[in-house]
Design a protein around this motif. Sequence first.
Motif, PDB file in Angstrom:
ATOM      1  N   GLU A 208      -8.150 -45.179  26.312  1.00  0.00           N
ATOM      2  CA  GLU A 208      -7.871 -46.755  26.743  1.00  0.00           C
ATOM      3  C   GLU A 208      -7.354 -47.369  25.401  1.00  0.00           C
ATOM      4  O   GLU A 208      -8.081 -47.134  24.200  1.00  0.00           O
ATOM      5  N   LEU A 209      -6.494 -48.610  25.407  1.00  0.00           N
ATOM      6  CA  LEU A 209      -6.202 -49.229  24.365  1.00  0.00           C
ATOM      7  C   LEU A 209      -6.825 -50.686  24.620  1.00  0.00           C
ATOM      8  O   LEU A 209      -6.833 -51.328  25.459  1.00  0.00           O
ATOM      9  N   VAL A 210      -7.766 -50.959  23.459  1.00  0.00           N
ATOM     10  CA  VAL A 210      -8.572 -52.163  23.444  1.00  0.00           C
ATOM     11  C   VAL A 210      -8.042 -52.952  22.517  1.00  0.00           C
ATOM     12  O   VAL A 210      -8.195 -52.625  21.319  1.00  0.00           O
ATOM     13  N   MET A 211      -7.700 -54.193  22.888  1.00  0.00           N
ATOM     14  CA  MET A 211      -7.312 -55.434  21.632  1.00  0.00           C
ATOM     15  C   MET A 211      -7.553 -56.511  22.405  1.00  0.00           C
ATOM     16  O   MET A 211      -7.774 -56.856  23.432  1.00  0.00           O
ATOM     17  N   HIS A 212      -7.425 -57.821  21.440  1.00  0.00           N
ATOM     18  CA  HIS A 212      -7.467 -58.960  21.744  1.00  0.00           C
ATOM     19  C   HIS A 212      -6.323 -59.333  22.683  1.00  0.00           C
ATOM     20  O   HIS A 212      -5.183 -58.875  22.513  1.00  0.00           O
ATOM     21  N   GLN A 213      -6.466 -60.107  23.771  1.00  0.00           N
ATOM     22  CA  GLN A 213      -5.593 -60.503  24.543  1.00  0.00           C
ATOM     23  C   GLN A 213      -4.410 -61.191  23.922  1.00  0.00           C
ATOM     24  O   GLN A 213      -3.248 -61.223  24.386  1.00  0.00           O
ATOM     25  N   ARG A 214      -4.809 -62.092  22.819  1.00  0.00           N
ATOM     26  CA  ARG A 214      -3.397 -62.782  22.195  1.00  0.00           C
ATOM     27  C   ARG A 214      -2.384 -61.756  21.680  1.00  0.00           C
ATOM     28  O   ARG A 214      -1.444 -62.372  21.232  1.00  0.00           O
ATOM     29  N   GLU A 215      -2.892 -60.688  21.133  1.00  0.00           N
ATOM     30  CA  GLU A 215      -1.991 -59.724  20.623  1.00  0.00           C
ATOM     31  C   GLU A 215      -0.701 -59.525  21.523  1.00  0.00           C
ATOM     32  O   GLU A 215       0.427 -59.746  21.463  1.00  0.00           O
ATOM     33  N   PRO A 216      -1.018 -58.768  22.693  1.00  0.00           N
ATOM     34  CA  PRO A 216       0.212 -58.491  23.636  1.00  0.00           C
ATOM     35  C   PRO A 216       0.748 -59.818  24.191  1.00  0.00           C
ATOM     36  O   PRO A 216       2.081 -59.820  24.492  1.00  0.00           O
ATOM     37  N   GLU A 217      -0.093 -60.920  24.323  1.00  0.00           N
ATOM     38  CA  GLU A 217       0.628 -62.071  24.895  1.00  0.00           C
ATOM     39  C   GLU A 217       1.791 -62.503  23.905  1.00  0.00           C
ATOM     40  O   GLU A 217       2.746 -63.065  24.254  1.00  0.00           O
ATOM     41  N   HIS A 218       1.422 -62.315  22.485  1.00  0.00           N
ATOM     42  CA  HIS A 218       2.342 -62.743  21.645  1.00  0.00           C
ATOM     43  C   HIS A 218       3.481 -61.828  21.142  1.00  0.00           C
ATOM     44  O   HIS A 218       4.700 -62.144  21.438  1.00  0.00           O
ATOM     45  N   TRP A 219       3.219 -60.526  20.967  1.00  0.00           N
ATOM     46  CA  TRP A 219       4.268 -59.753  20.521  1.00  0.00           C
ATOM     47  C   TRP A 219       5.047 -59.278  21.787  1.00  0.00           C
ATOM     48  O   TRP A 219       6.200 -58.743  21.550  1.00  0.00           O
TER      49      TRP A 219
END
Length: 292
Positions: free
Chosen positions: A134-145
């Motif tokens: 699974e890919l785990v990251m801060h929600q603001r990363e995909p929100e931005h990019w």
Amino acid sequence: MINAPQQQIPGVYHRRVGDIVVTAISDGFLDGTLEVLRNISQDEARQIVTDCFRPARRTAVNAFLIHSAGRLALIETGSGNYLQPTAGKVLTNIKAAGVAPTDIEAVLLTHMHPDHSAGLTDMATGKPNYPNAELVMHQREPEHWLDDARMVKGSDREKKMYFQAGREQVAPYKDRWRLFKEGEVFPGITAIPRPGHTPGHTTFMISSGKEQLLIWGDTVHVPEVQTARPEVCMDFDTDQDMAAASRRKVFDMAATDRLLVTGMHLHFPGFAHLVRNGTGYRLIPAAWEQAL
Ligand SMILES: [Zn+2]
């Protein structure tokens, strides 16, 4: 006639943190210019790297395997086949560490930049390099990019390297995303967001028993310059003022709490302590350790 060696040793180094084993994995390095530094003159920056015997802006790129509670995570994936031939060695070095990419159940990202996320996916075929993760990251990363309105405002380089390439890198994982705000994201791994370099840039605290390790992501890109001069930013920071403020918070915490730290752009294997030094700080590399 005996041939001289042509391959570097595998970039793998184990470090125990309580019951957790952290394995630094080298992706190699990227060479660039000092022109991308901000809040410092070229001459001053060049003097600092020269005094430290560094080739001008040689950026080490690291990833970290985390063996915790019988489970396996990977923090960052390196640059894959997207950037320079001196980097992109994470997959090779993971295998050299005796780990099959299919055994990795979670890939954690500090942020979506090509030296961190390009290794998620084979950019030539579009196939995921970690098919069971699974890919785990801060929600603001995909929100931005992944936001078209923000992409339009970027330079051509940003559009191509960050927005477009980032979307391609995360695409095969889209039905297996786990987005966080902060807190424990894997056994023994706590996400501490330090935004500025990117909107969701995150550091990870590894904790087990009384031991801790702070993996500080891209708190620095040119360690010699930015520890001495924490105000120095990079042209590619999304928000330079916020990045500098986050860097000061991380430095203050690391020095005050005498934390063991490592990062994606510290010279491999990157484990060190940070101490105050005049108006800035200085890194002291950690001693060699047993894996077990
Ligand atoms: Zn980076």
